[in-house]
Design an enzyme around this catalytic site. Structure first.
Site, short mmCIF file in Angstrom:
data_model
loop_
_atom_site.label_atom_id
_atom_site.label_comp_id
_atom_site.label_asym_id
_atom_site.label_seq_id
_atom_site.Cartn_x
_atom_site.Cartn_y
_atom_site.Cartn_z
N HIS A 78 0.80 -1.23 0.00
CA HIS A 78 0.00 0.00 0.00
C HIS A 78 0.83 1.28 0.00
O HIS A 78 0.27 2.37 0.01
CB HIS A 78 -0.96 0.02 1.20
CG HIS A 78 -0.26 0.19 2.53
ND1 HIS A 78 0.26 -0.85 3.22
CD2 HIS A 78 -0.01 1.30 3.26
CE1 HIS A 78 0.81 -0.41 4.35
NE2 HIS A 78 0.66 0.90 4.39
C1 UD1 Z 1 -2.30 5.20 5.77
C2 UD1 Z 1 -1.09 5.81 6.48
C3 UD1 Z 1 0.05 4.82 6.42
C4 UD1 Z 1 -0.34 3.46 6.97
C5 UD1 Z 1 -1.62 2.98 6.29
C6 UD1 Z 1 -2.11 1.73 6.97
C7 UD1 Z 1 -0.76 8.25 6.36
C8 UD1 Z 1 -0.03 9.34 5.69
N1 UD1 Z 1 -0.66 7.03 5.79
O1 UD1 Z 1 -1.97 5.02 4.42
O2 UD1 Z 1 1.13 5.31 7.21
O3 UD1 Z 1 0.69 2.56 6.72
O4 UD1 Z 1 -2.64 3.98 6.40
O5 UD1 Z 1 -2.98 1.01 6.16
O6 UD1 Z 1 -1.40 8.49 7.36
N2 UD1 Z 1 -9.34 4.14 1.26
C9 UD1 Z 1 -10.56 3.53 1.10
N3 UD1 Z 1 -11.20 3.08 2.23
C10 UD1 Z 1 -10.69 3.20 3.47
C11 UD1 Z 1 -9.45 3.84 3.62
C12 UD1 Z 1 -8.79 4.32 2.51
O7 UD1 Z 1 -11.06 3.39 -0.01
O8 UD1 Z 1 -11.32 2.75 4.44
C13 UD1 Z 1 -8.61 4.58 0.04
C14 UD1 Z 1 -8.95 6.01 -0.39
O9 UD1 Z 1 -8.91 6.03 -1.78
C15 UD1 Z 1 -7.75 6.80 0.14
C16 UD1 Z 1 -6.61 5.79 0.02
O10 UD1 Z 1 -7.21 4.54 0.31
O11 UD1 Z 1 -7.51 7.97 -0.57
C17 UD1 Z 1 -5.45 6.04 0.95
O12 UD1 Z 1 -5.89 6.13 2.31
P1 UD1 Z 1 -5.05 6.97 3.38
O13 UD1 Z 1 -5.57 6.70 4.73
O14 UD1 Z 1 -4.94 8.37 2.95
O15 UD1 Z 1 -3.59 6.40 3.23
P2 UD1 Z 1 -3.10 4.88 3.32
O16 UD1 Z 1 -2.41 4.54 2.05
O17 UD1 Z 1 -4.21 4.03 3.79
N1 UDP Z 2 -3.77 -6.49 8.43
C1 UDP Z 2 -5.05 -7.07 8.56
N2 UDP Z 2 -5.72 -7.39 7.43
C2 UDP Z 2 -5.20 -7.18 6.18
C3 UDP Z 2 -3.92 -6.59 6.07
C4 UDP Z 2 -3.24 -6.24 7.21
O1 UDP Z 2 -5.52 -7.28 9.68
O2 UDP Z 2 -5.88 -7.51 5.20
C5 UDP Z 2 -3.05 -6.11 9.66
C6 UDP Z 2 -1.66 -6.70 9.78
O3 UDP Z 2 -1.71 -7.99 10.37
C7 UDP Z 2 -0.96 -5.68 10.68
C8 UDP Z 2 -1.60 -4.37 10.25
O4 UDP Z 2 -2.83 -4.71 9.62
O5 UDP Z 2 -1.28 -5.93 12.04
C9 UDP Z 2 -0.72 -3.63 9.31
O6 UDP Z 2 -1.40 -2.57 8.78
P1 UDP Z 2 -1.00 -1.87 7.40
O7 UDP Z 2 -0.16 -2.79 6.59
O8 UDP Z 2 -2.25 -1.36 6.82
O9 UDP Z 2 -0.17 -0.60 7.91
P2 UDP Z 2 1.34 -0.34 8.38
O10 UDP Z 2 1.67 -1.31 9.44
O11 UDP Z 2 2.21 -0.43 7.18
O12 UDP Z 2 1.28 1.07 8.87
#
Ligand code: UD1
Ligand code: UDP
Length: 349
Positions: free
Chosen positions: A196
């Site tokens: 992601h």
């Molecule tokens: C965010 C965090 C990242 C973390 C990740 C965990 C920041 C800058 N980034 O990244 O550090 O590793 O979460 O997963 O805070 N979206 C949906 N549904 C949802 C959530 C998101 O469709 O429930 C889509 C939207 O298009 C959105 C995109 O995902 O624009 C990105 O979501 P966002 O929370 O901005 O950043 P992440 O890539 O999820």
């Molecule tokens: N995770 C989950 N379901 C998924 C993918 C990830 O429960 O489909 C959990 C994973 O086990 C870990 C956490 O989400 O505990 C990691 O989150 P993510 O990769 O979104 O964010 P990051 O750790 O990179 O910030």
């Protein structure tokens, strides 16, 4: 009873909050504030249900948006709640936009800030998380660092007061998952993938190159796809059925993701949490990044960084890691230790 407002908003924060909420509730009045950064059922609700967590007291429903807009709206909405609740402290986790907004809102109101997962550094400021972490650490009053490396990173930036090494709260949650799932999990000819990070997903050429190489691996690929990645592929009309060796599925629950890791020969990811869990579960990991904050996982090949040379993946999945170092992420009781330390030190504040 002292009152602590906890800011949560993104998937990994719900997972970190599960053991911490349990430990804090024995001592404090805990008010959780969900920013709404993640909002899909499988990115949010599913964790509250599975991990038996309380429904957040506030749902701010900020949703997705550009960094500035998302952070700004969160800041405004969190400030309003804090003015209303007047907590004794505000607790934030990790490095997301929810983390920074919560810390900043509290700091400007002179409310003590508690940062769990303090001191992590990738030394790559192009990552939005790196900026969030640095700023949060510098305005925090209590810094709970998971590892020795995190403590020394803070020291290098001149932060030494109120820094506590406690181990990692995600280990607490991993132990719970292992208890629920049991030891009897069969390893399959399978590789688990999660992706992601913007540098792997936002450039369609790179994303499709990664998928093509994954598709060519000799193991079946299971890929619970993050909504960011799913939306990018959908918007570009990429026909994912051409990657017939990859099983694209919706994001899964925490216990399912831990089970997939236990069942896999190898894990390929760019997630911070998944790298760490792979290590804790003694599974080999390949991280599609050029650096990692979780440097302990790199020891003896348990985790390998790959960014440019994606062709190496087919060879790397076969390489067996060397000896394993125990206890680098604590003893699985970080949440209780953190709650006790807050109790002891907030009283003296
Ligand atoms: C965010 C965090 C990242 C973390 C990740 C965990 C920041 C800058 N980034 O990244 O550090 O590793 O979460 O997963 O805070 N979206 C949906 N549904 C949802 C959530 C998101 O469709 O429930 C889509 C939207 O298009 C959105 C995109 O995902 O624009 C990105 O979501 P966002 O929370 O901005 O950043 P992440 O890539 O999820
Ligand atoms: N995770 C989950 N379901 C998924 C993918 C990830 O429960 O489909 C959990 C994973 O086990 C870990 C956490 O989400 O505990 C990691 O989150 P993510 O990769 O979104 O964010 P990051 O750790 O990179 O910030």
């Amino acid at each position: 009873m002292k009152k602590i407002c906890v800011i949560i908003g993104a998937r990994p924060q719900f997972i970190k909050h599960a053991p911490v909420e349990l430990a804090l509730k024995k001592i404090f009045n805990v008010i959780s504030i969900h920013t709404g950064q993640h909002y899909d059922e499988k990115m949010s609700d599913i964790f509250f249900k599975q991990l038996n967590m309380d429904k957040p007291a506030y749902m701010l429903e900020v949703g997705s948006g550009s960094h500035g807009k998302q952070t700004g709206i969160m800041l405004e909405k969190i400030e309003e709640v804090l003015l209303n609740e007047k907590p004794d402290a505000v607790l934030v986790y990790g490095d997301t936009n929810s983390t920074l907004s919560g810390a900043l809102a509290a700091s400007k109101l002179h409310i003590p800030v508690i940062h769990i997962e303090a001191g992590l550094r990738s030394y790559n400021k192009l990552m939005p998380e790196e900026v969030n972490r640095i700023l949060t650490d510098h305005i925090s009053d209590f810094l709970f660092a998971p590892t020795d490396t995190a403590v020394s990173n803070l020291l290098q930036e001149g932060i030494k007061k109120s820094v506590y090494k406690t181990g990692d709260v995600m280990y607490d949650t991993v132990l719970l998952a292992k208890k629920v799932l049991g030891e009897d999990v069969q390893v399959k000819d399978q590789v688990l993938v999660t992706l992601h990070r913007p540098y792997n997903t936002d450039n369609l050429v790179r994303l499709t190159q990664i998928l093509t190489i994954l598709n060519g691996l000799k193991y079946a690929i299971i890929f619970p796809i993050h909504p960011r990645t799913r939306n990018i592929l959908k918007a570009a009309n990429v026909d994912i059925s051409i990657f017939d060796n990859i099983d694209f599925i919706d994001p899964v629950s925490y216990f399912d993701l831990i089970r997939f890791q236990m069942e896999s020969k190898c894990i390929i990811t760019d997630s911070g949490g998944v790298q760490k869990e792979a290590y804790l579960l003694k599974r080999k990991c390949i991280t599609l990044r050029s650096e990692t904050e979780w440097v302990e996982t790199l020891v003896n090949g348990w985790n390998t960084l790959v960014f440019e040379d994606l062709e190496k993946l087919s060879i790397l999945v076969e390489v067996q890691p060397g000896s394993y170092v125990d206890d680098v992420y604590g003893d699985g009781h970080a949440a209780e230790e953190i709650a006790a330390l807050i109790d002891k030190n907030l009283k003296n504040d």
